[in-house]
Scaffold this active site. Structure first.
Site, PDB file in Angstrom:
ATOM      1  N   GLU A   1       0.936  -1.131  -0.103  1.00 52.86           N
ATOM      2  CA  GLU A   1       0.129  -0.025  -0.105  1.00 52.86           C
ATOM      3  C   GLU A   1       0.894   1.281   0.102  1.00 52.86           C
ATOM      4  O   GLU A   1       1.843   1.276   0.777  1.00 52.86           O
ATOM      5  CB  GLU A   1      -0.940   0.125   1.147  1.00 52.86           C
ATOM      6  CG  GLU A   1      -1.944   1.147   1.259  1.00 52.86           C
ATOM      7  CD  GLU A   1      -2.582   1.429   2.554  1.00 52.86           C
ATOM      8  OE1 GLU A   1      -2.355   0.816   3.492  1.00 52.86           O
ATOM      9  OE2 GLU A   1      -3.620   2.370   2.451  1.00 52.86           O
TER      10      GLU A   1
ATOM     11  N   ARG B   1       5.662 -12.829   9.204  1.00 49.86           N
ATOM     12  CA  ARG B   1       6.507 -11.784   9.151  1.00 49.86           C
ATOM     13  C   ARG B   1       7.728 -11.473   9.915  1.00 49.86           C
ATOM     14  O   ARG B   1       7.704 -12.130  10.902  1.00 49.86           O
ATOM     15  CB  ARG B   1       5.471 -10.331   9.379  1.00 49.86           C
ATOM     16  CG  ARG B   1       5.188 -10.345  10.827  1.00 49.86           C
ATOM     17  CD  ARG B   1       4.082  -9.172  11.129  1.00 49.86           C
ATOM     18  NE  ARG B   1       4.172  -8.217   9.945  1.00 49.86           N
ATOM     19  CZ  ARG B   1       3.270  -7.233   9.838  1.00 49.86           C
ATOM     20  NH1 ARG B   1       2.013  -7.442  10.196  1.00 49.86           N
ATOM     21  NH2 ARG B   1       3.407  -6.169   8.941  1.00 49.86           N
TER      22      ARG B   1
ATOM     23  N   LYS C   1       4.352   1.483  11.091  1.00 51.63           N
ATOM     24  CA  LYS C   1       4.261   2.944  10.426  1.00 51.63           C
ATOM     25  C   LYS C   1       4.450   4.028  11.365  1.00 51.63           C
ATOM     26  O   LYS C   1       4.878   4.978  11.308  1.00 51.63           O
ATOM     27  CB  LYS C   1       3.118   2.831   9.244  1.00 51.63           C
ATOM     28  CG  LYS C   1       3.778   2.827   7.958  1.00 51.63           C
ATOM     29  CD  LYS C   1       2.826   2.262   6.993  1.00 51.63           C
ATOM     30  CE  LYS C   1       3.356   1.321   5.960  1.00 51.63           C
ATOM     31  NZ  LYS C   1       2.495   0.644   5.362  1.00 51.63           N
TER      32      LYS C   1
END
Length: 551
Positions: free
Chosen positions: A36, A261, A271
């Site tokens: 994204e 992950r 983020k």
RNA sequence: UGGGCUAUCGCCAAGCGGUAAGGCACGGGGUUUUGAUCUCCGCAUACCCAGGUUCGAAUCCUGGUAGCCCAGCCA
């Protein structure tokens, strides 16, 4: 292009190999990396990039870059640029570059198809009501009063949604699945929301935007993706992924496969937290060498090959795991040990006058750029009466086993002569400011006669040396898992950056190019800072120290 | 305590019924004009636990335990 030599396998390779054997997807392998565009890529993305592009390379398939741009509120063109730059820098080439927004029209048509099948409906429940109706982990949800709206009405309402006839949030298109499903994602998930936000690519063409779950699987199908590799948190979404494709009978059926992950010790990757570090000035920007972003690693001096190597070494599994920093550091050390030219830099200078060396003399020494690789050539290093050595390389009261310079002792100047310290010069308050030494003229390129000199230290000629600023970076956090703290900012390492402004580097470094990497002998690997270094003001960043088994 | 997933050395990780790869870390020896590199050696009778099947189980079965994920009109 990168060629892969794989040491050990993983479950995804097993699946792909088997699929090829079974001629599933006609034996093709097509993957995609779907970021994204709402932030910078970090080391965790590198794992996914290496996996997706790596599988495509290994199986002679292809890998697309697809920007998952369905939420214009958070996304921007700037992030797209940085993402493309980072992927290219890592050494990968995408077959095609797509955007989920390329498919908005098709997605809309697919939504209509679902409505026509009676598998989707327009709901007027508010966000809060939908949450209440959803039920809990242990209790079934209840059906919306709008759930059995007629197909015709759904169709016209959905068309009106697109036409902008309703305010944001007034309606939402939902899949009609099962409000009692034990998997909460299947309790009539939202497919479209009304959101009057300017989209970075489609402008104001749309006021409704599709949700991830609806968009991703269809985008994969449109592109003919065979293996849709994503992280574990999407595992629970897979039934929905499959449901949408099954209902829509798309021409291809991509297979979603989830892997764990990356979790790296001493770093933070969310983020929000990364942004906080930048905004509250704990670091100097997204590309600060302490940041786990690709841009940060690049500026710190990491090579693309070292990051790819790291991603290969950590493996791909479904197990939650924490990777030690040492693994990453080892990867860059290995690369740079092989490839970086050696140089000498004195971080904390201490002056030495070689009393028996003619003060008007100067020698040019031809020094190898790499002790094990003569093919990397040589460089010229001036030697003269006054040199600078590292403060630490002299000890007035040496600890046990100290093998550098002491009063009355000898030491080898790297690539030059053996010197002996005869006298310490101090200021009135006792600070050592200079050493008076003598040199053995018969030790250039040969061992001294009749004695052994164990220590070897680096040096630069004072007159010829170039000034430099050197930035010593250390891990950003003081504990392995900063996320475990209520406030991760309380465990930021206050000494993560030490800036040394009076360093002296050998003359040959005067024309070092931006981002060029070196091993400063005995102190570590450094690179020319790409942003702040100028011809008249050199700045070096420490990428990583040398291994140190002594202290 | 609904559902999904995971569990092999300090940290990663192969292994897929035939008797525990490899990397990092760690300990020790050698070489070395970088206390670097390189090199040699050592490092799980044992695979979350307990039963069972089998000539044989980390691998199959049963039952536990622990950890992670899911209740955004985020991705």
């Amino acid at each position: 292009m990168i060629s892969e030599t794989s040491s050990s396998s993983n479950f995804i390779r097993h699946i792909i190999s088997q699929d090829i054997k079974d001629n599933k997807h006609n034996g093709k392998v097509i993957t995609r990396f779907p970021p994204e565009p709402n932030g910078y890529l970090h080391i965790g993305h590198a794992k996914s990039i290496c996996l997706n592009f790596g599988m495509a390379i290994e199986y002679k398939g292809s890998c697309n870059l697809r920007f998952d741009d369905t939420n214009p509120e958070k996304e921007s063109i700037e992030f797209m640029h940085s993402i493309e730059q980072d992927i290219a820098w890592l050494g990968f080439n995408w077959s095609y570059k797509y955007h989920s927004s390329d498919y908005f029209e098709q997605l809309f048509e697919y939504a209509i198809e679902l409505i026509k099948q009676g598998n989707a409906y327009v709901d007027s429940l508010s966000a809060e009501q939908i949450r209440e109706y959803r039920g809990t982990l242990t209790e079934a949800g209840k059906e919306s009063p709008d759930r059995n709206r007629s197909i015709e009405e759904n169709l016209s309402l959905f068309a009106a949604m697109r036409q902008g006839e309703f305010t944001d949030g007034h309606y939402v298109l939902r899949a009609k699945i099962d409000m009692a499903s034990p998997n909460i994602n299947m309790r009539d998930p939202a497919l479209y929301r009304i959101k009057r936000v300017h989209h970075q690519r489609t402008g104001d063409d749309w006021c409704i935007y599709p949700m991830y779950d609806f968009t991703h699987c269809i985008s994969d199908a449109i592109e003919g993706i065979t293996h849709s590799l994503c992280t574990l948190e999407f595992e629970i979404h897979r039934p929905l992924y499959d449901w949408v494709l099954e209902k829509l009978q798309t021409t291809t059926q991509p297979q979603q496969i989830e892997f764990a992950r990356l979790q790296l010790e001493y770093t933070v990757v969310s983020k929000r937290k990364l942004a906080q570090l930048v905004n509250e000035n704990f670091v100097n920007g997204w590309d600060d060498p302490r940041m786990p972003t690709i841009a940060g690693l690049r500026r710190a001096g990491y090579t693309p090959a070292s990051i790819r190597d790291f991603c290969e070494r950590i493996g791909i599994t479904k197990k939650d795991s924490w990777i030690e920093m040492g693994v990453l550091e080892n990867c860059i050390r290995e690369d740079l040990n092989d490839n970086a030219h050696r140089a000498m830099a004195v971080l904390h200078p201490l002056r030495i006058v070689i009393e028996n060396y003619p003060n008007d003399q100067e020698e040019i020494l031809e020094v190898s750029n790499h002790p094990q690789k003569p093919e990397l050539g040589t460089r010229k290093i001036p030697f003269s009466q006054v040199i600078l050595i590292e403060k630490d390389d002299f000890a007035e009261n040496p600890p046990a086993k100290y093998k550098r310079l002491v009063e009355g002792g000898e030491v080898r100047l790297r690539s030059a002569y053996v010197i002996k310290c005869n006298k310490i010069i101090k200021t009135e308050d006792g600070k050592i400011i200079e050493l008076r030494c003598s040199y053995d003229a018969n030790t250039l390129g040969k061992k001294p006669e009749g004695r052994k000199v164990k220590g070897v230290i680096h040096w630069v000629s004072e007159h010829h040396a170039v000034n430099a600023e050197i930035r010593l970076y250390d891990r950003l956090f003081t504990i392995a898992n900063p996320e475990s703290k209520d406030d991760f900012l309380t465990v930021v390492n206050p000494d993560s950056l030490q800036t040394l402004t009076h360093c002296k580097v050998e003359a040959s470094l005067g024309n070092a190019k931006a981002s060029q990497r070196f091993q400063f002998e005995r102190t570590g690997y450094f690179c020319v800072d790409a942003v702040d270094s100028k011809a008249d003001k050199l700045v070096f960043n420490r990428t990583v120290t040398l291994r140190d088994t002594w202290s």
